[in-house]
Design a protein around this motif. Structure first.
Motif, mmCIF file in Angstrom:
data_model
loop_
_atom_site.group_PDB
_atom_site.id
_atom_site.type_symbol
_atom_site.label_atom_id
_atom_site.label_comp_id
_atom_site.label_asym_id
_atom_site.label_seq_id
_atom_site.Cartn_x
_atom_site.Cartn_y
_atom_site.Cartn_z
ATOM 1 N N ALA A 14 84.231 89.514 7.038
ATOM 2 C CA ALA A 14 85.005 90.674 7.514
ATOM 3 C C ALA A 14 86.396 90.237 7.968
ATOM 4 C CB ALA A 14 84.268 91.341 8.676
ATOM 5 N N ASN A 15 87.400 91.012 7.557
ATOM 6 C CA ASN A 15 88.774 90.730 7.955
ATOM 7 C C ASN A 15 89.071 91.522 9.231
ATOM 8 O OD1 ASN A 15 91.692 90.767 8.137
ATOM 9 N ND2 ASN A 15 91.733 90.086 6.011
ATOM 10 N N SER A 16 89.553 90.851 10.281
ATOM 11 C CA SER A 16 89.783 91.551 11.553
ATOM 12 C C SER A 16 90.907 92.574 11.420
ATOM 13 C CB SER A 16 90.104 90.553 12.663
ATOM 14 O OG SER A 16 91.388 90.001 12.463
ATOM 15 N N GLY A 17 91.763 92.424 10.404
ATOM 16 C CA GLY A 17 92.795 93.427 10.129
ATOM 17 C C GLY A 17 94.071 93.233 10.915
ATOM 18 N N ASP A 18 94.026 92.392 11.967
ATOM 19 C CA ASP A 18 95.238 92.256 12.790
ATOM 20 C C ASP A 18 95.646 90.801 13.038
ATOM 21 O OD1 ASP A 18 93.212 91.492 14.476
ATOM 22 O OD2 ASP A 18 93.595 93.009 16.023
ATOM 23 N N ASN A 19 95.044 89.887 12.276
ATOM 24 C CA ASN A 19 95.357 88.462 12.429
ATOM 25 C C ASN A 19 94.887 87.879 13.754
ATOM 26 O OD1 ASN A 19 96.564 86.916 10.291
ATOM 27 N ND2 ASN A 19 98.252 88.384 10.320
ATOM 28 N N ILE A 20 93.987 88.577 14.428
ATOM 29 C CA ILE A 20 93.456 88.057 15.688
ATOM 30 C C ILE A 20 91.962 87.828 15.500
ATOM 31 C CG2 ILE A 20 93.235 88.433 18.189
ATOM 32 C CD1 ILE A 20 96.174 88.495 17.138
ATOM 33 N N GLY A 21 91.493 86.688 15.933
ATOM 34 C CA GLY A 21 90.071 86.370 15.830
ATOM 35 C C GLY A 21 89.808 85.036 16.478
ATOM 36 N N PRO A 22 88.545 84.604 16.520
ATOM 37 C CA PRO A 22 88.261 83.303 17.129
ATOM 38 C C PRO A 22 89.077 82.201 16.450
ATOM 39 C CG PRO A 22 86.221 84.489 16.666
ATOM 40 C CD PRO A 22 87.329 85.276 16.027
ATOM 41 N N GLY A 23 89.919 81.531 17.215
ATOM 42 C CA GLY A 23 90.748 80.437 16.676
ATOM 43 C C GLY A 23 92.044 80.884 16.018
ATOM 44 N N VAL A 24 92.288 82.183 15.958
ATOM 45 C CA VAL A 24 93.508 82.706 15.308
ATOM 46 C C VAL A 24 94.210 83.684 16.266
ATOM 47 C CG1 VAL A 24 94.435 83.853 13.258
ATOM 48 C CG2 VAL A 24 92.259 82.630 13.099
ATOM 49 N N PRO A 25 95.516 83.547 16.520
ATOM 50 C CA PRO A 25 96.413 82.499 16.049
ATOM 51 C C PRO A 25 96.149 81.174 16.755
ATOM 52 C CG PRO A 25 97.564 83.886 17.647
ATOM 53 C CD PRO A 25 96.211 84.503 17.432
ATOM 54 N N VAL A 26 96.723 80.114 16.214
ATOM 55 C CA VAL A 26 96.625 78.799 16.848
ATOM 56 C C VAL A 26 97.804 78.672 17.808
ATOM 57 C CG1 VAL A 26 96.673 76.304 16.420
ATOM 58 C CG2 VAL A 26 95.580 77.834 14.751
ATOM 59 N N VAL A 27 97.504 78.361 19.070
ATOM 60 C CA VAL A 27 98.589 78.183 20.057
ATOM 61 C C VAL A 27 98.341 76.884 20.834
ATOM 62 C CG1 VAL A 27 99.904 79.246 21.929
ATOM 63 C CG2 VAL A 27 98.666 80.718 20.329
ATOM 64 N N HIS A 28 99.290 75.968 20.746
ATOM 65 C CA HIS A 28 99.193 74.714 21.504
ATOM 66 C C HIS A 28 100.266 74.708 22.587
ATOM 67 C CE1 HIS A 28 96.417 72.837 18.736
ATOM 68 N NE2 HIS A 28 97.214 73.069 17.712
ATOM 69 N N PHE A 29 99.850 74.352 23.815
ATOM 70 C CA PHE A 29 100.831 74.239 24.908
ATOM 71 C C PHE A 29 101.010 72.784 25.315
ATOM 72 C CE2 PHE A 29 99.357 78.614 25.492
ATOM 73 C CZ PHE A 29 100.568 79.275 25.659
ATOM 74 N N GLU A 30 102.229 72.482 25.690
ATOM 75 C CA GLU A 30 102.539 71.145 26.201
ATOM 76 C C GLU A 30 103.590 71.340 27.292
ATOM 77 O OE1 GLU A 30 102.111 66.894 25.190
ATOM 78 O OE2 GLU A 30 101.721 68.389 23.648
ATOM 79 N N GLN A 31 103.412 70.681 28.425
ATOM 80 C CA GLN A 31 104.428 70.804 29.479
ATOM 81 C C GLN A 31 105.501 69.745 29.291
ATOM 82 O OE1 GLN A 31 102.400 70.727 33.258
ATOM 83 N NE2 GLN A 31 102.097 72.921 33.175
ATOM 84 N N TRP A 32 106.705 70.079 29.723
ATOM 85 C CA TRP A 32 107.764 69.060 29.721
ATOM 86 C C TRP A 32 108.657 69.252 30.933
ATOM 87 C CZ3 TRP A 32 111.047 70.247 24.670
ATOM 88 C CH2 TRP A 32 111.616 71.506 24.762
ATOM 89 N N GLU A 33 109.617 68.270 31.097
ATOM 90 C CA GLU A 33 110.456 68.255 32.304
ATOM 91 C C GLU A 33 111.660 69.181 32.173
ATOM 92 O OE1 GLU A 33 109.697 66.742 35.018
ATOM 93 O OE2 GLU A 33 108.335 65.091 34.527
ATOM 94 N N LYS A 34 111.890 69.729 30.962
ATOM 95 C CA LYS A 34 113.080 70.569 30.766
ATOM 96 C C LYS A 34 112.885 71.963 31.389
ATOM 97 C CE LYS A 34 114.214 68.371 26.387
ATOM 98 N NZ LYS A 34 114.410 68.559 24.958
ATOM 99 N N ASP A 35 113.996 72.706 31.531
ATOM 100 C CA ASP A 35 113.926 74.034 32.163
ATOM 101 C C ASP A 35 113.571 75.135 31.179
ATOM 102 O OD1 ASP A 35 114.662 72.920 34.559
ATOM 103 O OD2 ASP A 35 116.825 73.182 34.173
ATOM 104 N N ASP A 36 113.883 74.920 29.893
ATOM 105 C CA ASP A 36 113.674 75.981 28.901
ATOM 106 C C ASP A 36 112.269 75.935 28.290
ATOM 107 O OD1 ASP A 36 116.292 76.915 29.129
ATOM 108 O OD2 ASP A 36 117.028 75.444 27.663
ATOM 109 N N ILE A 37 111.945 77.034 27.603
ATOM 110 C CA ILE A 37 110.709 77.059 26.822
ATOM 111 C C ILE A 37 111.105 76.900 25.352
ATOM 112 C CG2 ILE A 37 108.716 78.473 26.118
ATOM 113 C CD1 ILE A 37 108.982 79.960 28.798
#
Ligand SMILES: O=C(O)C[C@H](O)C(=O)O
Ligand code: SF4
Length: 511
Positions: free
Chosen positions: A111-134
């Motif tokens: 089954a296609n969820s129809g909105d690109n949202i599902g377990p594991g989708v989308p893939v988002v990785h976070f990493e912290q850093w010392e800079k002020d911007d995102i």
């Protein structure tokens, strides 16, 4: 952070529809390198035209908008839970607006969820850093090239190049082999990211991270820099060419990274990306979420060459045959590998789910003499309920190899359109029954969408939008005969000659 979601939406749209400047430049260079009048030159002209069309239409460059993968670097204290929610909302909106194809499929039910949202989708990785911007980077890497990723465990014995040991020369052999095994199926000319070391998971991750480098950067490690230059120069000698049609340019970029490994393991992981190398990034104000800058130079700075002249000369001397379904066996038997076929009239889409279904069910429409198109389009529906095609390039045909021959004969199909070619079983069925395989230009989703004049109807919407059977009316849909009804296959020929060339790289280079 009130503008974060809007910024993510802009990032998605830009990535999906406007190929960045560094990628455009190498595609243009490839165009200059190919001899006029060849299939490779003709394909690159179409690719070039498609890039411009996608930018103008603000529509997907390729219908497969891939696995949305975000890499976020943020200062300490930025709320990652909020950011993830906004990213999900932006992906949902971009899918609704036909900037992304609904690509999230339940692996067990289909089954296609129809909105690109599902377990594991989308893939988002976070990493912290010392800079002020995102900093948020996005890559939209499609399934066809993802299928061509490959991981080697050294030492290994590789087809063509022989023994690959646990050293730089072994790595060299793996990378050349990776380009060979992809043939044209990942929509060459392509880019590769290589990860040396790690475990199976982090090795692939490192490989994929290389795809975020700028095409024209220089590797900080001189040894790896040399390897990258060597691969780029020599992979092109394999002669696979754009779409696997043969030609001077097979690889457009090679980036290699390294990390430590376990004593027992030595992985070389290769991430293959098609020419539709869609990655962008934004630098955001961490307080407001507003875009301060783009990470990669925008595509709009590099205008693609006007393909008109080159395309005209490219088609000179090439036989062009116009066909309209229902097509007769006689018409098909007159076609030879290398002919250009222009289709007008009815065409039916069908890919993985449909082929499996048709093996033991009837077709909902009469397919006798008809054309099946391996395609999973991006569609939109207007207020009156009418469907419109937003992007519609071919998908990799080889996945249908177990079914195609039987289905051709069972329903009397006369032409199969896809990309990357098919295998011996289909080739035998084409000869037996009287049908052809036509190779369309992979990724040229805007170019082909423009040829589709009307959506007549649809069956099997329960398979999801990409897998449904769309009944289309086309006008001037051009593709090249790469497998004919006389037993000839351009794909088999290119595979054979490129394997012979690969074997010339057997001797050690990096000692
Ligand atoms: O899924 C698709 O439409 C195409 C896919 O990316 C492919 O290259 O086969
Ligand atoms: S169809 Fe080709 S260009 Fe599109 S995602 Fe697949 S491999 Fe890439």
């Amino acid at each position: 952070m009130q503008q974060f979601q809007e910024s993510m939406y802009k990032l998605i749209v830009e990535t999906s529809t406007n190929l960045p400047a560094d990628v455009r430049r190498v595609i243009q260079r490839a165009q200059e390198q190919e001899d006029e009048g060849t299939r490779a030159a003709l394909s690159l002209s179409t690719i070039s035209e498609n890039i411009t069309m996608a930018e103008c239409n603000v529509s997907p460059i390729c219908q497969d908008t891939g696995m949305p993968t975000f890499i976020v670097h943020c200062p300490v204290g930025a709320n990652q839970i909020e950011m993830k929610k906004h990213i999900v909302a932006a992906v949902r909106q971009a899918t609704k607006d036909s900037k992304l194809r609904p690509n999230s499929v339940d692996s067990l039910t289909g089954a296609n969820s129809g909105d690109n949202i599902g377990p594991g989708v989308p893939v988002v990785h976070f990493e912290q850093w010392e800079k002020d911007d995102i900093d948020v980077r996005l890559i939209l890497k499609g399934g066809g090239c993802e299928n061509k990723n490959i991981q080697y465990s050294l030492p290994a014995e590789l087809e063509g190049v022989g023994k690959a040991g646990r050293d730089l020369d072994g790595i060299r052999k793996c990378i050349l082999h990776a380009v060979y095994q992809a043939q044209g199926q990942g929509c060459s000319a392509g880019f590769i990211g290589v990860g040396i070391g790690g475990d199976r998971t982090t090795g692939y991750e490192l490989a994929k991270h290389q795809l975020f480098r700028h095409v024209d950067d220089v590797n900080p490690n001189p040894e790896l820099g040399k390897l990258e230059d060597y691969i780029l120069a020599n992979a092109n000698k394999l002669g696979i060419g754009t779409m696997g049609f043969g030609g001077q340019v097979t690889l457009l970029g090679c980036k290699v990274g390294v990390m430590d490994r376990l004593p027992a393991s030595f992985f070389v992981s290769v991430a293959y990306n098609c020419w539709a190398y869609r990655r962008q990034g934004v630098v955001l104000d961490a307080a407001t979420g507003e875009i301060k800058d783009w990470v990669y130079e925008g595509g709009s700075n590099v205008k693609m060459a006007d393909p008109a002249d080159k395309a005209a000369s490219a088609s000179e001397g090439r036989r062009e045959v116009v066909l309209q379904a229902p097509i007769t066996e006689e018409q098909i038997r007159s076609l030879r590998v290398g002919d250009v076929v222009v289709i007008n009239g009815a065409m039916h889409t069908g890919r993985d789910a449909l082929h499996k279904y048709l093996m033991d069910h009837d077709a909902p429409v009469d397919l006798n003499g008809h054309v099946i198109y391996h395609c999973g389009p991006v569609m939109s529906k207007d207020e009156s309920g009418e469907w419109h095609v937003r992007a519609a390039g071919p998908t990799t045909s080889i996945r249908e190899e177990p079914y195609q021959g039987d289905i051709l004969k069972k329903f009397g199909l006369r032409a199969v359109i896809g990309k990357g070619g098919m295998g011996p079983k289909t080739l035998a069925a084409l000869k037996d029954h009287g049908a052809v395989y036509l190779n369309a230009i992979g990724g040229a989703a805007q170019y082909y969408a423009e040829c589709i004049k009307k959506v007549d109807s649809v069956h099997f919407m329960e398979f999801g939008v990409p897998e449904a059977m769309w009944h289309l009316e086309v006008d001037g849909f051009a593709a090249i005969v790469t497998m004919d009804s006389h037993g000839n296959s351009l794909h088999a020929d290119v595979d054979k000659s490129s394997l012979e060339k690969l074997a010339e790289f057997k001797e050690p280079v990096f000692k």
